[in-house]
Structures are given as C-alpha cells and as structure tokens.
Design a protein around this motif. Structure first.
Motif, PDB file in Angstrom:
ATOM      1  N   UNK A  11       0.814  -1.220   0.000  1.00  0.00           N
ATOM      2  CA  UNK A  11       0.000   0.000   0.000  1.00  0.00           C
ATOM      3  C   UNK A  11       0.846   1.269   0.000  1.00  0.00           C
ATOM      4  N   UNK A  12       2.135   1.162  -0.304  1.00  0.00           N
ATOM      5  CA  UNK A  12       3.039   2.308  -0.197  1.00  0.00           C
ATOM      6  C   UNK A  12       2.646   3.441  -1.152  1.00  0.00           C
ATOM      7  N   UNK A  13       2.241   3.119  -2.382  1.00  0.00           N
ATOM      8  CA  UNK A  13       1.840   4.160  -3.328  1.00  0.00           C
ATOM      9  C   UNK A  13       0.557   4.843  -2.898  1.00  0.00           C
ATOM     10  N   UNK A  14      -0.369   4.060  -2.366  1.00  0.00           N
ATOM     11  CA  UNK A  14      -1.619   4.658  -1.877  1.00  0.00           C
ATOM     12  C   UNK A  14      -1.348   5.562  -0.678  1.00  0.00           C
ATOM     13  N   UNK A  15      -0.411   5.166   0.162  1.00  0.00           N
ATOM     14  CA  UNK A  15      -0.060   5.999   1.315  1.00  0.00           C
ATOM     15  C   UNK A  15       0.572   7.308   0.848  1.00  0.00           C
ATOM     16  N   UNK A  16       1.428   7.250  -0.142  1.00  0.00           N
ATOM     17  CA  UNK A  16       2.039   8.475  -0.667  1.00  0.00           C
ATOM     18  C   UNK A  16       0.994   9.401  -1.280  1.00  0.00           C
ATOM     19  N   UNK A  75     -11.404   7.997   1.490  1.00  0.00           N
ATOM     20  CA  UNK A  75     -11.485   6.774   0.685  1.00  0.00           C
ATOM     21  C   UNK A  75     -10.182   5.982   0.757  1.00  0.00           C
ATOM     22  N   UNK A  76      -9.050   6.671   0.562  1.00  0.00           N
ATOM     23  CA  UNK A  76      -7.765   5.978   0.582  1.00  0.00           C
ATOM     24  C   UNK A  76      -7.443   5.410   1.971  1.00  0.00           C
ATOM     25  N   UNK A  77      -7.779   6.165   3.020  1.00  0.00           N
ATOM     26  CA  UNK A  77      -7.516   5.682   4.376  1.00  0.00           C
ATOM     27  C   UNK A  77      -8.288   4.400   4.652  1.00  0.00           C
ATOM     28  N   UNK A  78      -9.545   4.374   4.250  1.00  0.00           N
ATOM     29  CA  UNK A  78     -10.362   3.173   4.452  1.00  0.00           C
ATOM     30  C   UNK A  78      -9.853   2.018   3.591  1.00  0.00           C
TER      31      UNK A  78
END
Length: 168
Positions: A11-16, A75-78
């Motif tokens: 999930x590294x790209x989503x976290x960025x 949305x990304x956090x969930x």
C-alpha cells in the motif's frame, strides 16, 4: 509494531497519494481565512463588490477542492486500512490452521474468534484514524506556524514560547 510494518508494503503508493492529498486539504483549509480577510479589509471597508464576489468565489473553489481532497483522503484511508486488516486476518487464519491439537487445546474457540475478528477490527479503526487525523496534525501545525509568521512576525516569540512549553 515492527512485525506489522511489512504489511504496509503493498500500500506504499496509496499511502504516498494519501499524504499528498492530506497536504492539499490542509493548505486549502489554511487558505480560507486569507480570502475572508481580503473580503473584509478590501471589499467591505472600501465597499467594492467585485472584490467581495471574486474572493467569495475563490473561497468557494478552495472549499470545494478541500472537500474533494477530504473525500479522497477518507477513501484511501479506508482502502488502505481494510486491505491491511484483510492481510492480517488472512495470516492469523493461516497461523491458527497450522496449530496442532495440543495448541488448539490451549486456546478457547471464542478467544481465537475474538482475535481474528474484533482485535483486527480495532487495529483497522485505529489505522483509519491515524491515516486521516494524525497525519493531518503535523501538516496543520507547520502550515499554521508558517501563516502566523507571515501575518504577524513580531508576535512569533509567543508561538516559540508556547511550542517550547508544550514540548517540555
């Protein structure tokens, strides 16, 4: 905690992306008072309706951009937290399946169910809160400090004293 960090790798790209949109959201929130100040100082005092309308429109656009960023961040956090919890739940289930009969006798069925559902659900909820709120706090602190130093540099000593007091 170190054992859980490896589950963040997918999930590294989503976290960025989440960090970028959180930054934009915070900057939008911090920009709104500047537009309000322009409306009051330049529009209302000088009775210039075009300044009021233009800055009001900019406030609306900045608010919409901030709201869109807040939706994307939520949305990304969930999505990250749900995927993280899914991965942990899967590993927990695989570990429980590998237990021998003796190890099964050490744990009650209700304990195993609680660990694989409720405990991981709590981790998921904490992760959502961390990604949405705790990530926003440092951006808000540095942005607010920057705004305070821009708008009232002579009063910056108060901020330094308050920050030092809080750290102490």
């Amino acid at each position: 905690m170190k054992k859980l960090v490896k589950y963040f790798k997918p999930y590294i790209w989503q976290i960025l992306i989440l960090v970028i949109f959180t930054y934009i959201q915070v900057m939008a929130n911090l920009r709104l008072p500047d537009y309000m100040a322009k409306i009051v100082n330049e529009g209302i005092i000088s009775k210039d309706n075009s300044v009021i309308y233009n800055n009001g429109l900019m406030m609306l656009l900045v608010t919409l951009a901030g709201a869109a960023c807040a939706i994307i961040v939520g949305f990304l956090a969930v999505k990250i937290a749900t995927g993280f919890a899914k991965d942990i739940r899967k590993k927990t289930f695989e570990k429980v399946e590998s237990f021998s009969i003796n190890e099964f006798n050490k744990f009650s069925t209700s304990s195993l169910i609680t660990r694989s559902t409720n405990d991981i659900q709590q981790i998921q909820m904490v992760l959502i809160m961390l990604l949405r709120l705790a990530l926003m706090a440092p951006f808000m602190a540095f942005g607010a400090l920057q705004k305070a130093l821009e708008n009232a540099p002579s009063l910056s000593w108060i901020i330094v004293v308050a920050a030092a007091t809080m750290f102490a």
